[in-house]
Scaffold this active site. Structure first.
Site, PDB file in Angstrom:
ATOM      1  N   LYS A 183      -0.774 -10.610 -16.855  1.00 17.49           N
ATOM      2  CA  LYS A 183       0.470 -11.105 -16.260  1.00 17.49           C
ATOM      3  C   LYS A 183       0.677 -10.516 -14.869  1.00 17.49           C
ATOM      4  O   LYS A 183       0.905  -9.322 -14.717  1.00 17.49           O
ATOM      5  CB  LYS A 183       1.689 -10.757 -17.120  1.00 17.49           C
ATOM      6  N   GLU A 257       0.451   3.424 -14.681  1.00 15.46           N
ATOM      7  CA  GLU A 257       0.302   3.838 -13.272  1.00 15.46           C
ATOM      8  C   GLU A 257       1.643   3.543 -12.609  1.00 15.46           C
ATOM      9  O   GLU A 257       1.984   2.387 -12.405  1.00 15.46           O
ATOM     10  CB  GLU A 257      -0.780   3.005 -12.575  1.00 15.46           C
ATOM     11  N   CYS A 291       2.027   2.601  -3.810  1.00  7.53           N
ATOM     12  CA  CYS A 291       2.449   3.653  -4.740  1.00  7.53           C
ATOM     13  C   CYS A 291       2.111   5.044  -4.214  1.00  7.53           C
ATOM     14  O   CYS A 291       2.851   5.987  -4.414  1.00  7.53           O
ATOM     15  CB  CYS A 291       1.823   3.431  -6.104  1.00  7.53           C
ATOM     16  N   GLU A 391      11.531   7.223  -4.497  1.00  6.62           N
ATOM     17  CA  GLU A 391      10.527   6.323  -3.932  1.00  6.62           C
ATOM     18  C   GLU A 391      11.253   5.167  -3.231  1.00  6.62           C
ATOM     19  O   GLU A 391      12.058   4.477  -3.839  1.00  6.62           O
ATOM     20  CB  GLU A 391       9.646   5.764  -5.045  1.00  6.62           C
TER      21      GLU A 391
HETATM   22  P1  NAD Z   1       8.135  -3.404 -11.718  1.00  6.78           P
HETATM   23  O1  NAD Z   1       7.976  -2.247 -12.600  1.00  6.78           O
HETATM   24  O2  NAD Z   1       9.475  -3.956 -11.479  1.00  6.78           O
HETATM   25  O3  NAD Z   1       7.259  -4.640 -12.249  1.00  6.78           O
HETATM   26  C1  NAD Z   1       5.879  -4.504 -12.512  1.00  6.78           C
HETATM   27  C2  NAD Z   1       5.455  -5.564 -13.500  1.00  6.78           C
HETATM   28  O4  NAD Z   1       6.115  -5.352 -14.756  1.00  6.78           O
HETATM   29  C3  NAD Z   1       5.791  -7.000 -13.099  1.00  6.78           C
HETATM   30  O5  NAD Z   1       4.726  -7.824 -13.542  1.00  6.78           O
HETATM   31  C4  NAD Z   1       7.062  -7.284 -13.905  1.00  6.78           C
HETATM   32  O6  NAD Z   1       7.257  -8.657 -14.183  1.00  6.78           O
HETATM   33  C5  NAD Z   1       6.798  -6.525 -15.178  1.00  6.78           C
HETATM   34  N1  NAD Z   1       7.993  -6.087 -15.888  1.00  6.78           N
HETATM   35  C6  NAD Z   1       9.225  -5.841 -15.393  1.00  6.78           C
HETATM   36  N2  NAD Z   1      10.037  -5.396 -16.370  1.00  6.78           N
HETATM   37  C7  NAD Z   1       9.311  -5.346 -17.505  1.00  6.78           C
HETATM   38  C8  NAD Z   1       9.573  -4.941 -18.842  1.00  6.78           C
HETATM   39  N3  NAD Z   1      10.769  -4.482 -19.206  1.00  6.78           N
HETATM   40  N4  NAD Z   1       8.567  -4.995 -19.739  1.00  6.78           N
HETATM   41  C9  NAD Z   1       7.348  -5.425 -19.389  1.00  6.78           C
HETATM   42  N5  NAD Z   1       7.034  -5.828 -18.146  1.00  6.78           N
HETATM   43  C10 NAD Z   1       7.998  -5.782 -17.205  1.00  6.78           C
HETATM   44  O7  NAD Z   1       7.409  -2.929 -10.398  1.00  6.78           O
HETATM   45  P2  NAD Z   1       7.255  -3.676  -9.012  1.00  6.78           P
HETATM   46  O8  NAD Z   1       8.592  -3.641  -8.350  1.00  6.78           O
HETATM   47  O9  NAD Z   1       6.566  -4.980  -9.199  1.00  6.78           O
HETATM   48  O10 NAD Z   1       6.212  -2.713  -8.264  1.00  6.78           O
HETATM   49  C11 NAD Z   1       6.617  -1.591  -7.598  1.00  6.78           C
HETATM   50  C12 NAD Z   1       6.368  -0.325  -8.371  1.00  6.78           C
HETATM   51  O11 NAD Z   1       5.010  -0.234  -8.808  1.00  6.78           O
HETATM   52  C13 NAD Z   1       6.590   0.907  -7.529  1.00  6.78           C
HETATM   53  O12 NAD Z   1       7.353   1.861  -8.227  1.00  6.78           O
HETATM   54  C14 NAD Z   1       5.181   1.446  -7.285  1.00  6.78           C
HETATM   55  O13 NAD Z   1       5.109   2.803  -7.020  1.00  6.78           O
HETATM   56  C15 NAD Z   1       4.481   1.063  -8.524  1.00  6.78           C
HETATM   57  N6  NAD Z   1       3.029   1.001  -8.291  1.00  6.78           N
HETATM   58  C16 NAD Z   1       2.235   2.000  -8.811  1.00  6.78           C
HETATM   59  C17 NAD Z   1       0.862   2.001  -8.582  1.00  6.78           C
HETATM   60  C18 NAD Z   1      -0.024   3.069  -9.146  1.00  6.78           C
HETATM   61  O14 NAD Z   1      -1.228   2.869  -9.201  1.00  6.78           O
HETATM   62  N7  NAD Z   1       0.507   4.178  -9.610  1.00  6.78           N
HETATM   63  C19 NAD Z   1       0.302   0.978  -7.837  1.00  6.78           C
HETATM   64  C20 NAD Z   1       1.132  -0.010  -7.321  1.00  6.78           C
HETATM   65  C21 NAD Z   1       2.503   0.011  -7.572  1.00  6.78           C
END
Ligand code: NAD
Length: 488
Positions: A183, A257, A291, A391
């Protein structure tokens, strides 16, 4: 006018059991550089999640099925073929990523997509090298271990590196013999949908790779589904915690992650010009929506003035530009919502008394509908300020100063996150001492942000657990079984 995209964009459907299906509800995906709707995307319902999981389960369990009967070498060749197809379609994929996410075409074409190819080839090579061990125990026993795939894996990906982070999960999952339900984030589904087509073209058996688009509800349904054995998630720490709770009922394996607030520490004895470039790259690459962004810059007081002058000199020449222009190095923020979040942090920085040294505002690029922000630098920041603790996930740098090595390590570590860190110095003893004491999954020395398919990446503390990339990732996509044979 911004450059027009040449790629063909179809309305998005769901890939379930090797077939593209329409799904019921739809949502829009937009181009953040123009604010324009790119196309309609299918929103996976609970029934679609059920269907995708059943297809993945059938492809995984069926002993006479094509996936189970495939040798590890054939599996490796199939992943390699997928990498070839990504490479053959690299211009189209890069452009799709740029118009959906707002990142400069320079990054998607020359960094993200080549790494997708590398990661797939790296794990294609691993497919034939995953094995258990024979272990000597008793004279009267033959004992060995098997390394088996976990089963059906749910891969949930964020919007900042859509296809790249999908490949970090899909590569090892398939190399180990799992089947997947993938997804992408609702903001950036386009490359994953095109990638889904390439998995069909490569010849993956039906049900091995399923692609479901949708938002949090689809994600929650995947996490809760009893037919899924493991979740590999990249995203925010708050959603990571929800996933951990959601996965507990069915005791799923999870790897997370999550976010970061990475310290970038510059000692006065470093190559200052190199460190200035590294600091800029560390925070403004990927618009800071990274991230491991080096969002907390710690400068040793002795070199602070020289460093700051050089830093601001360079930042003053940086302007956000058309993401499709190959010369652009700072693109559009992924969405209006994210832009407002970043602007909110900029206001918090000002009201808490940090000194705004550069940027701070939304800017128009060839029109006024895109979500562009100036590269922003705050000085006089202390550890207690919101902009130093949380962040931001945008092009905002907080500059802090230090005088003493123990003090800077203590301050760098006193943050809930522990994803990455960097140290700039010519003193080799200091390099090793500081690297050991920093609580982070990756430490860069005299560089920032380098990655390779062969090196593990992941976090400690609130940045999550488990490692992606490298051989370490394979452990998270396999279970070890012990077999005892009585020869007595
Ligand atoms: P997010 O957590 O809002 O969403 C990530 C994914 O999870 C999306 O596909 C979303 O649809 C899904 N999602 C949202 N709520 C959910 C739930 N309750 N249950 C299951 N799935 C759900 O994150 P974002 O805003 O898309 O991305 C930004 C974040 O990702 C930042 O905090 C960033 O630091 C982190 N990030 C971490 C890494 C790493 O490798 N550590 C890499 C890239 C991004």
């Amino acid at each position: 006018m911004l450059a027009a995209s040449k790629v063909k964009i179809e309305p998005g459907r769901l890939l379930i059991d090797g077939q593209w299906v329409d799904g019921g509800k739809k949502f829009e995906t937009t181009n953040p550089a123009t604010g324009e709707v790119l196309t309609q995307i299918a929103e996976a319902s609970r029934a679609d999640v059920d269907a995708a999981v059943s297809a993945a389960r059938k492809a995984f369990e069926d002993r006479n099925g094509l996936w189970r009967k495939m040798s590890s070498s054939e599996r490796g060749r199939l992943i390699w073929k997928l990498a070839d197809l990504v490479e053959r379609n690299i211009d189209e994929l890069a452009e799709l990523e740029t118009i959906d996410n707002g990142k400069p075409i320079f990054e998607s074409r020359y960094v993200d997509m080549p790494m997708v190819v590398d990661v797939l080839r790296y794990y294609a090579g691993w497919a034939t090298k995953i094995h258990g061990e024979t272990v000597n125990t008793f004279e009267t026993a033959f004992t060995y271990t098997l390394r088996e795939p976990v089963g059906v894996v749910g891969l949930i990906v964020p919007w900042n590196f859509p296809l790249l982070l999908a490949s970090w999960k899909l590569g090892p999952a398939l190399a180990c013999g799992n089947t997947v339900v993938l997804k992408p984030a609702e903001q950036t589904p386009l490359t994953t949908l095109r990638f889904g087509e390439l998995t069909v073209e490569a010849g993956f058996p039906a049900g091995v790779v399923n692609v479901l688009t949708g938002g949090p509800e689809a994600g929650k349904a995947i996490v809760a589904h009893p037919g899924i054995d493991k979740i590999a998630f990249t995203g925010s720490t708050s959603v990571g915690k929800e996933i951990m709770r959601g996965a507990s009922d069915t005791l799923k394996r999870i790897t997370l992650e999550l976010g970061g607030k990475s310290p970038n520490i510059v000692f006065a004895d470093s190559d200052i010009d190199g460190a200035v470039k590294g600091a800029i790259n560390g925070i403004f690459y990927g618009k800071g929506e990274v991230c491991n962004a080096g969002s907390r810059l710690f400068l040793e007081s002795k070199s602070k003035d020289e460093f700051t002058e050089k830093l601001l000199g360079r930042v003053s020449k940086m302007r956000p530009g058309d993401p499709l222009d190959p010369k652009t190095r700072l693109g559009a923020i992924v969405s209006q919502e994210q832009m407002q979040t970043v602007l909110g942090y900029i206001e918090a920085g000002k009201s808490e008394g940090a000194k705004l040294m550069a940027g701070g505002k939304r800017v128009a690029v060839n029109g006024d509908k895109g979500f562009f922000l100036e590269p922003t630098v705050f000085g006089d920041v202390n550890n207690d300020m919101k902009i130093a603790r949380e962040e931001i996930f945008g092009p905002v740098l907080s500059v802090l100063t230090f005088d003493d090595i123990d003090e800077v390590i203590e301050r760098a570590n006193s943050n809930p996150y522990g994803l990455a860190a960097a140290v700039w110095t010519r003193d080799v003893k200091k390099v090793h001492m500081v690297s050991r004491r920093l609580k982070a999954g990756t430490v860069w020395i005299n560089t920032y942000g380098l990655m390779d398919a062969s090196l593990p990446f992941g976090g400690s503390k609130s940045s999550g657990f488990g490692r992606e990339l490298g051989a370490n990732a394979l452990e998270h996509y396999t279970e070890v079984k012990t077999v005892w044979l009585n020869m007595g």
